[in-house]
Design a protein around this motif. Structure first.
Motif, PDB file in Angstrom:
ATOM      1  N   VAL A 262     -11.479   6.433   3.286  1.00  0.00           N
ATOM      2  CA  VAL A 262     -10.416   5.592   3.829  1.00  0.00           C
ATOM      3  C   VAL A 262      -9.826   4.770   2.691  1.00  0.00           C
ATOM      4  CG1 VAL A 262     -11.390   5.430   6.145  1.00  0.00           C
ATOM      5  CG2 VAL A 262     -12.036   3.747   4.425  1.00  0.00           C
ATOM      6  N   GLU A 263      -8.571   4.386   2.859  1.00  0.00           N
ATOM      7  CA  GLU A 263      -7.912   3.558   1.848  1.00  0.00           C
ATOM      8  C   GLU A 263      -8.266   2.089   2.063  1.00  0.00           C
ATOM      9  OE1 GLU A 263      -3.746   4.205   1.798  1.00  0.00           O
ATOM     10  OE2 GLU A 263      -3.873   6.227   0.987  1.00  0.00           O
ATOM     11  N   GLY A 269      -6.796  -5.851  -6.024  1.00  0.00           N
ATOM     12  CA  GLY A 269      -5.629  -5.658  -5.170  1.00  0.00           C
ATOM     13  C   GLY A 269      -5.081  -4.251  -5.174  1.00  0.00           C
ATOM     14  N   GLU A 270      -5.633  -3.400  -6.030  1.00  0.00           N
ATOM     15  CA  GLU A 270      -5.177  -2.012  -6.107  1.00  0.00           C
ATOM     16  C   GLU A 270      -5.808  -1.170  -5.006  1.00  0.00           C
ATOM     17  OE1 GLU A 270      -2.915  -0.636  -8.216  1.00  0.00           O
ATOM     18  OE2 GLU A 270      -2.505  -2.688  -8.895  1.00  0.00           O
ATOM     19  N   LYS A 271      -5.064  -0.157  -4.575  1.00  0.00           N
ATOM     20  CA  LYS A 271      -5.558   0.732  -3.523  1.00  0.00           C
ATOM     21  C   LYS A 271      -6.661   1.628  -4.070  1.00  0.00           C
ATOM     22  CE  LYS A 271      -2.567   3.728  -2.133  1.00  0.00           C
ATOM     23  NZ  LYS A 271      -1.368   4.275  -1.480  1.00  0.00           N
ATOM     24  N   GLN A 272      -7.724   1.812  -3.287  1.00  0.00           N
ATOM     25  CA  GLN A 272      -8.803   2.703  -3.673  1.00  0.00           C
ATOM     26  C   GLN A 272      -9.301   3.463  -2.456  1.00  0.00           C
ATOM     27  OE1 GLN A 272     -11.808   0.083  -5.304  1.00  0.00           O
ATOM     28  NE2 GLN A 272     -12.537  -0.559  -3.305  1.00  0.00           N
ATOM     29  N   LEU A 273      -9.977   4.589  -2.722  1.00  0.00           N
ATOM     30  CA  LEU A 273     -10.519   5.407  -1.639  1.00  0.00           C
ATOM     31  C   LEU A 273     -12.022   5.182  -1.542  1.00  0.00           C
ATOM     32  CD1 LEU A 273      -8.747   8.889  -1.748  1.00  0.00           C
ATOM     33  CD2 LEU A 273      -8.442   7.028  -0.142  1.00  0.00           C
ATOM     34  N   VAL A 274     -12.443   4.669  -0.389  1.00  0.00           N
ATOM     35  CA  VAL A 274     -13.856   4.360  -0.154  1.00  0.00           C
ATOM     36  C   VAL A 274     -14.406   5.355   0.860  1.00  0.00           C
ATOM     37  CG1 VAL A 274     -15.496   2.617   0.626  1.00  0.00           C
ATOM     38  CG2 VAL A 274     -13.451   1.925  -0.646  1.00  0.00           C
ATOM     39  N   ILE A 275     -15.570   5.898   0.588  1.00  0.00           N
ATOM     40  CA  ILE A 275     -16.190   6.852   1.511  1.00  0.00           C
ATOM     41  C   ILE A 275     -16.728   6.092   2.715  1.00  0.00           C
ATOM     42  CG2 ILE A 275     -18.057   8.526   1.822  1.00  0.00           C
ATOM     43  CD1 ILE A 275     -17.685   9.310  -1.090  1.00  0.00           C
ATOM     44  N   ALA A 276     -16.172   6.397   3.874  1.00  0.00           N
ATOM     45  CA  ALA A 276     -16.516   5.679   5.103  1.00  0.00           C
ATOM     46  C   ALA A 276     -17.549   6.421   5.942  1.00  0.00           C
ATOM     47  CB  ALA A 276     -15.259   5.432   5.942  1.00  0.00           C
ATOM     48  N   TYR A 302      -6.993  11.434 -11.266  1.00  0.00           N
ATOM     49  CA  TYR A 302      -7.168  10.152 -10.609  1.00  0.00           C
ATOM     50  C   TYR A 302      -6.555  10.231  -9.203  1.00  0.00           C
ATOM     51  CZ  TYR A 302      -8.806   7.809 -14.809  1.00  0.00           C
ATOM     52  OH  TYR A 302      -9.545   7.420 -15.891  1.00  0.00           O
ATOM     53  N   VAL A 303      -7.279   9.729  -8.228  1.00  0.00           N
ATOM     54  CA  VAL A 303      -6.832   9.792  -6.843  1.00  0.00           C
ATOM     55  C   VAL A 303      -5.879   8.631  -6.569  1.00  0.00           C
ATOM     56  CG1 VAL A 303      -7.554   9.769  -4.442  1.00  0.00           C
ATOM     57  CG2 VAL A 303      -9.007  10.860  -6.152  1.00  0.00           C
ATOM     58  N   ARG A 304      -4.658   8.954  -6.111  1.00  0.00           N
ATOM     59  CA  ARG A 304      -3.634   7.925  -5.893  1.00  0.00           C
ATOM     60  C   ARG A 304      -3.637   7.389  -4.461  1.00  0.00           C
ATOM     61  NH1 ARG A 304      -0.479  11.872  -8.558  1.00  0.00           N
ATOM     62  NH2 ARG A 304       0.672  12.244  -6.624  1.00  0.00           N
ATOM     63  N   GLY A 305      -4.274   8.099  -3.555  1.00  0.00           N
ATOM     64  CA  GLY A 305      -4.292   7.668  -2.158  1.00  0.00           C
ATOM     65  C   GLY A 305      -4.835   8.779  -1.280  1.00  0.00           C
ATOM     66  N   LEU A 306      -4.989   8.490   0.000  1.00  0.00           N
ATOM     67  CA  LEU A 306      -5.591   9.445   0.916  1.00  0.00           C
ATOM     68  C   LEU A 306      -4.760  10.711   1.049  1.00  0.00           C
ATOM     69  CD1 LEU A 306      -7.856  10.095   2.882  1.00  0.00           C
ATOM     70  CD2 LEU A 306      -6.592   8.872   4.665  1.00  0.00           C
ATOM     71  N   GLU A 307      -3.453  10.577   1.213  1.00  0.00           N
ATOM     72  CA  GLU A 307      -2.600  11.752   1.380  1.00  0.00           C
ATOM     73  C   GLU A 307      -2.606  12.612   0.116  1.00  0.00           C
ATOM     74  OE1 GLU A 307      -0.998  13.183   3.961  1.00  0.00           O
ATOM     75  OE2 GLU A 307      -2.226  11.750   5.067  1.00  0.00           O
ATOM     76  N   HIS A 308      -2.603  11.960  -1.045  1.00  0.00           N
ATOM     77  CA  HIS A 308      -2.663  12.704  -2.309  1.00  0.00           C
ATOM     78  C   HIS A 308      -3.964  13.489  -2.408  1.00  0.00           C
ATOM     79  CE1 HIS A 308      -3.695  12.768  -6.770  1.00  0.00           C
ATOM     80  NE2 HIS A 308      -2.714  13.638  -6.637  1.00  0.00           N
TER      81      HIS A 308
END
Length: 341
Positions: A262-263, A269-276, A302-308
């Motif tokens: 999840v984002e 403050g930067e967006k990151q992807l955390v394993i939920a 580098y992962v830019r977001g969930l959709e990416h």
């Protein structure tokens, strides 16, 4: 000139007579389902440290505890809203569910999948799998609901399916607060008995029409329950349906890779992807991924977001190894996952 008895006996048009209420409930009951879920959670059990393990501890994880998987089941209630098998329930009823089963009024058990969710309003739309025609509930006009109106709730409190309770509308346009913060606004308050398992079930008017969806009961006292007005639900059904494609892509990713990210916003403050969530016994589980890990790179990108992430991940052919860079408690490590078909 009317007598008092004649005035008292007059019934508003369209209201079910008291003696017909059991028939009305029996008919509506065909549209009310039991929603059952399977979940798994990872827990750690403490054990005394071993002398040798102090020197041979895995660099990435302490060994003073043993991981174990806890399997658990949950259940709530849902409402069939169309003949094709769409079911409305609360998001918290199916949260983190690995599998979802729908138990119909005739005890038939069918699998279901999530079409869309609205976490803020606690609404989820499910689709019953299988080709058959279902009995759909009728929506009423929640805008016309008034305090002291008779209402009925149908649900599965503590696993007792098709439980019917009766009450009145205690208030309308109520705010539900937790810790002084407004969690939901414009809800219907009722004194009909509401217990764990009622969530997602219908609140009915005296004509057998759904005027709200049971959300919860206030644990601080008896006879205080809340329902989301059906008018608000109607406005969100289109939104829930439109999110089907995105949710299917996320579900496909979870099935193939064994985990769900999840984002979130990091400390900077930067967006990151955390394993939920990590599926128990999946390749992600066996590769050492943990809930709370931050996904930094996917195949050296580098992962830019969930959709990416999903866009890149679904390009990977089955059987191929995918390399991941993970951040855990300020440490970085690398692992791989073999993609499922």
């Amino acid at each position: 000139m009317c007598t008092f008895a004649q005035v008292f006996a007059a019934q508003p048009a369209g209201i079910v007579q008291q003696e017909n209420v059991p028939n009305m409930i029996a008919e509506v009951g065909k549209s009310v389902v039991n929603v059952q879920t399977d979940r798994s959670f990872r827990s750690r059990r403490w054990r005394p440290p071993d002398f040798f393990e102090q020197y041979f501890t895995d660099f990435f994880e302490r060994k003073d505890s043993e991981p174990r998987t806890i399997e658990c089941q949950g259940e709530g209630t849902g409402v069939i809203i169309d003949a094709g098998g769409l079911v409305l329930t609360n998001t918290h009823v199916i949260s983190d569910a690995e599998t979802i089963r729908i138990v119909l009024n005739d005890k038939t058990v069918l699998p279901a999948s999530v079409i869309g969710k609205n976490e803020k309003e606690d609404l989820a739309l499910l689709k019953i799998e299988g080709e058959r025609t279902f009995s759909a509930i009728r929506f009423g006009d929640s805008n016309s609901v008034k305090p002291a109106d008779d209402v009925y709730a149908i649900g599965t409190p503590y696993g007792y399916s098709q439980t019917v309770t009766k009450g009145i509308v205690s208030a309308v346009h109520r705010e539900f607060k937790r810790g002084g913060k407004v969690i939901y606004d414009d809800v219907i308050q009722t004194d009909a008995s509401i217990n764990p398992g009622n969530s997602g079930g219908p609140l009915l008017n005296s004509n057998g029409e759904m005027i709200g969806m049971i959300y919860l009961g206030d644990w601080r006292g008896e006879g205080i329950g809340f329902a989301i007005p059906v008018k608000k639900i109607e406005n969100m059904i289109t939104e829930l349906k439109s999110s089907q494609k995105a949710y299917e892509r996320q579900a496909n990713f979870k099935r193939r890779f064994g985990f769900a990210p999840v984002e979130e916003k990091g400390k900077d403050g930067e967006k990151q992807l955390v394993i939920a969530h990590v599926l128990s016994q999946s390749i992600a589980d066996k590769s050492g991924l943990k809930i709370g890990d931050v996904l930094v790179k996917f195949q050296d990108q580098y992962v830019r977001g969930l959709e990416h992430l999903i866009e890149e991940a679904l390009k990977v052919t089955p059987g191929k190894r995918v390399y991941l860079e993970i951040s855990r408690q300020k440490r970085t490590f690398f692992t791989y996952i073999e993609v499922r078909s």
